[in-house]
Write a protein that holds these residues in place. Sequence first.
Motif, PDB file in Angstrom:
ATOM      1  N   UNK A 220       0.818  -1.213   0.000  1.00 18.20           N
ATOM      2  CA  UNK A 220       0.000   0.000   0.000  1.00 18.20           C
ATOM      3  C   UNK A 220       0.850   1.261   0.000  1.00 18.20           C
ATOM      4  N   UNK A 221       2.125   1.132   0.407  1.00 15.96           N
ATOM      5  CA  UNK A 221       2.975   2.312   0.602  1.00 15.96           C
ATOM      6  C   UNK A 221       2.975   3.213  -0.638  1.00 15.96           C
ATOM      7  N   UNK A 222       3.207   2.606  -1.800  1.00 14.03           N
ATOM      8  CA  UNK A 222       3.292   3.398  -3.023  1.00 14.03           C
ATOM      9  C   UNK A 222       2.029   4.190  -3.320  1.00 14.03           C
ATOM     10  N   UNK A 223       0.880   3.494  -3.316  1.00 15.68           N
ATOM     11  CA  UNK A 223      -0.352   4.185  -3.690  1.00 15.68           C
ATOM     12  C   UNK A 223      -0.761   5.216  -2.641  1.00 15.68           C
ATOM     13  N   UNK A 224      -0.499   4.935  -1.351  1.00 13.14           N
ATOM     14  CA  UNK A 224      -0.917   5.886  -0.319  1.00 13.14           C
ATOM     15  C   UNK A 224      -0.068   7.147  -0.373  1.00 13.14           C
ATOM     16  N   UNK A 225       1.227   7.007  -0.673  1.00 14.39           N
ATOM     17  CA  UNK A 225       2.069   8.201  -0.771  1.00 14.39           C
ATOM     18  C   UNK A 225       1.746   9.006  -2.027  1.00 14.39           C
ATOM     19  N   UNK A 226       1.122   8.360  -3.008  1.00 21.32           N
ATOM     20  CA  UNK A 226       0.711   9.093  -4.216  1.00 21.32           C
ATOM     21  C   UNK A 226      -0.593   9.840  -3.994  1.00 21.32           C
ATOM     22  N   UNK A 227      -1.202   9.689  -2.799  1.00 19.60           N
ATOM     23  CA  UNK A 227      -2.352  10.524  -2.505  1.00 19.60           C
ATOM     24  C   UNK A 227      -3.698   9.822  -2.441  1.00 19.60           C
ATOM     25  N   UNK A 228      -3.715   8.484  -2.521  1.00 19.05           N
ATOM     26  CA  UNK A 228      -4.990   7.774  -2.348  1.00 19.05           C
ATOM     27  C   UNK A 228      -5.376   7.847  -0.876  1.00 19.05           C
TER      28      UNK A 228
ATOM     29  N   UNK B  30     -17.741 -10.319   6.738  1.00 18.92           N
ATOM     30  CA  UNK B  30     -16.746  -9.607   5.926  1.00 18.92           C
ATOM     31  C   UNK B  30     -16.258  -8.355   6.654  1.00 18.92           C
ATOM     32  N   UNK B  31     -17.198  -7.588   7.243  1.00 18.17           N
ATOM     33  CA  UNK B  31     -16.795  -6.363   7.932  1.00 18.17           C
ATOM     34  C   UNK B  31     -15.910  -6.693   9.133  1.00 18.17           C
ATOM     35  N   UNK B  32     -16.210  -7.818   9.812  1.00 19.92           N
ATOM     36  CA  UNK B  32     -15.390  -8.251  10.942  1.00 19.92           C
ATOM     37  C   UNK B  32     -13.974  -8.601  10.486  1.00 19.92           C
ATOM     38  N   UNK B  33     -13.875  -9.330   9.363  1.00 18.04           N
ATOM     39  CA  UNK B  33     -12.565  -9.723   8.839  1.00 18.04           C
ATOM     40  C   UNK B  33     -11.732  -8.491   8.513  1.00 18.04           C
ATOM     41  N   UNK B  34     -12.385  -7.502   7.894  1.00 16.59           N
ATOM     42  CA  UNK B  34     -11.710  -6.274   7.507  1.00 16.59           C
ATOM     43  C   UNK B  34     -11.245  -5.511   8.752  1.00 16.59           C
ATOM     44  N   UNK B  35     -12.144  -5.398   9.731  1.00 20.42           N
ATOM     45  CA  UNK B  35     -11.846  -4.704  10.977  1.00 20.42           C
ATOM     46  C   UNK B  35     -10.681  -5.384  11.696  1.00 20.42           C
ATOM     47  N   UNK B  36     -10.738  -6.718  11.782  1.00 16.58           N
ATOM     48  CA  UNK B  36      -9.655  -7.473  12.432  1.00 16.58           C
ATOM     49  C   UNK B  36      -8.340  -7.285  11.711  1.00 16.58           C
ATOM     50  N   UNK B  37      -8.376  -7.252  10.370  1.00 13.38           N
ATOM     51  CA  UNK B  37      -7.159  -7.057   9.590  1.00 13.38           C
ATOM     52  C   UNK B  37      -6.519  -5.711   9.875  1.00 13.38           C
ATOM     53  N   UNK B  38      -7.357  -4.664   9.983  1.00 14.71           N
ATOM     54  CA  UNK B  38      -6.844  -3.327  10.263  1.00 14.71           C
ATOM     55  C   UNK B  38      -6.276  -3.264  11.680  1.00 14.71           C
ATOM     56  N   UNK B  39      -6.978  -3.907  12.612  1.00 12.66           N
ATOM     57  CA  UNK B  39      -6.608  -3.826  14.020  1.00 12.66           C
ATOM     58  C   UNK B  39      -5.292  -4.555  14.300  1.00 12.66           C
TER      59      UNK B  39
ATOM     60  N   UNK C 255     -11.846   2.878   9.773  1.00  4.40           N
ATOM     61  CA  UNK C 255     -11.176   3.956   9.026  1.00  4.40           C
ATOM     62  C   UNK C 255     -10.248   4.790   9.923  1.00  4.40           C
ATOM     63  N   UNK C 256     -10.733   5.352  11.076  1.00  4.34           N
ATOM     64  CA  UNK C 256      -9.793   6.111  11.916  1.00  4.34           C
ATOM     65  C   UNK C 256      -8.645   5.254  12.454  1.00  4.34           C
ATOM     66  N   UNK C 257      -8.918   3.968  12.759  1.00  2.00           N
ATOM     67  CA  UNK C 257      -7.831   3.108  13.247  1.00  2.00           C
ATOM     68  C   UNK C 257      -6.773   2.933  12.155  1.00  2.00           C
ATOM     69  N   UNK C 258      -7.258   2.728  10.939  1.00  4.69           N
ATOM     70  CA  UNK C 258      -6.337   2.546   9.814  1.00  4.69           C
ATOM     71  C   UNK C 258      -5.528   3.827   9.560  1.00  4.69           C
ATOM     72  N   UNK C 259      -6.157   4.994   9.769  1.00  8.56           N
ATOM     73  CA  UNK C 259      -5.455   6.257   9.585  1.00  8.56           C
ATOM     74  C   UNK C 259      -4.255   6.386  10.517  1.00  8.56           C
ATOM     75  N   UNK C 260      -4.368   5.786  11.705  1.00  6.05           N
ATOM     76  CA  UNK C 260      -3.289   5.934  12.689  1.00  6.05           C
ATOM     77  C   UNK C 260      -2.212   4.870  12.542  1.00  6.05           C
ATOM     78  N   UNK C 261      -2.509   3.803  11.763  1.00  4.49           N
ATOM     79  CA  UNK C 261      -1.558   2.687  11.672  1.00  4.49           C
ATOM     80  C   UNK C 261      -0.377   3.051  10.792  1.00  4.49           C
ATOM     81  N   UNK C 262       0.793   2.561  11.154  1.00  7.06           N
ATOM     82  CA  UNK C 262       1.944   2.696  10.259  1.00  7.06           C
ATOM     83  C   UNK C 262       1.871   1.610   9.205  1.00  7.06           C
ATOM     84  N   UNK C 263       2.076   1.989   7.979  1.00  4.61           N
ATOM     85  CA  UNK C 263       2.039   0.994   6.903  1.00  4.61           C
ATOM     86  C   UNK C 263       3.375   0.243   6.856  1.00  4.61           C
TER      87      UNK C 263
END
Lengths: 254, 69
Positions: free
Chosen positions: A99-107, A166-175, A246-254
């Motif tokens: 994700x590093x590349x696309x996120x630094x490009x502004x996604x 699905x939402x649980x899997x996504x949430x767990x992945x971010x967490x 979303x806010x948890x993911x915003x704070x995570x280091x990639x």
Amino acid sequence: MKSYIAFTTKEFTEQLRTHKALIMFTVFLLFGIMNPVTAKLTPIILEMFMPEGVEITLGDPTALDSWAQFFKNIPQMGIFVLAIVFNGLMANEFTKGTLINILTKGLSRSTVILSKFSMAILLWTASYILCFAVSYGYTIYFWSNDIVYNLLFAVFVLWLFGVLIISLLLFGGVLFKNSYGSLLLTGTTVVIMFLINIVPILQKYNPVLLSSSNMDLLTGKMQPSDFTASIIVTTALTMTFIVVAIPIFNKKRI
Amino acid sequence: MTDLSQLIEYLPFLIPIFALELILAITALVHVLKHPTYKFGNKAFWVVIVLFIQIIGPVVYFIFGKGNE
């Protein structure tokens, strides 16, 4: 919006190239065929393997037996396959650093979550509909479907339960940033929901109701209105998991 | 009822099930042979798994066994 569409398309391409779409479609298609087959063949197989002289009386299988197989297989094996296929949805991006590349490009990071969520829902919906259509086709080919009530509603609530997973899997992945954490969180939550189900007053609010009481709908023992509370709770939980992710993911280091 | 007529009666099930299993096995086999890096195990191991364990074999290969390029 443009980046959302682009990233969602990229997600689909990924599912195709990693053969995950193929797995979802074939496994659910096989389930779709197996449900009516099991219902049809069980009496014949039992008869074949019964020792001489032993008599058991089994009624002829009906459409209800076929749907009983459907609502037994999908909540167990189907949801399990769903969890296995999508457990790396977020986690793989963290471990591979893709994700590093696309996120630094502004996604924006919320686009990542929403894209992945909608892609997973679409793939789950498509394979689920496929499974249902095949089961339905074979069932009306062998039996009359007249004795079955609320079929579409029962199928819909099970679909909603899949979306919650699905939402649980996504949430767990971010967490937890890895696929085991994602699976563990989903597993634990499902176990907790089953434990809550022991308390009779809470049963009608429990999302588990959506995946366990479908047969009562079909036989007419329960009405769609009995599911309203559970549907509201499930939808609220699903939205909470995504919005909180979303806010948890915003704070995570990639 | 003879065994043969019973078999013919179930052909509408058996053919699609067999076809799906074949599709999965062959896609997985081609992938195993073309991409000889795995998370664990070797080529011979995965060929056996993919060909002889129906449905589960190819699924396990694609989810757990396939190496990352």
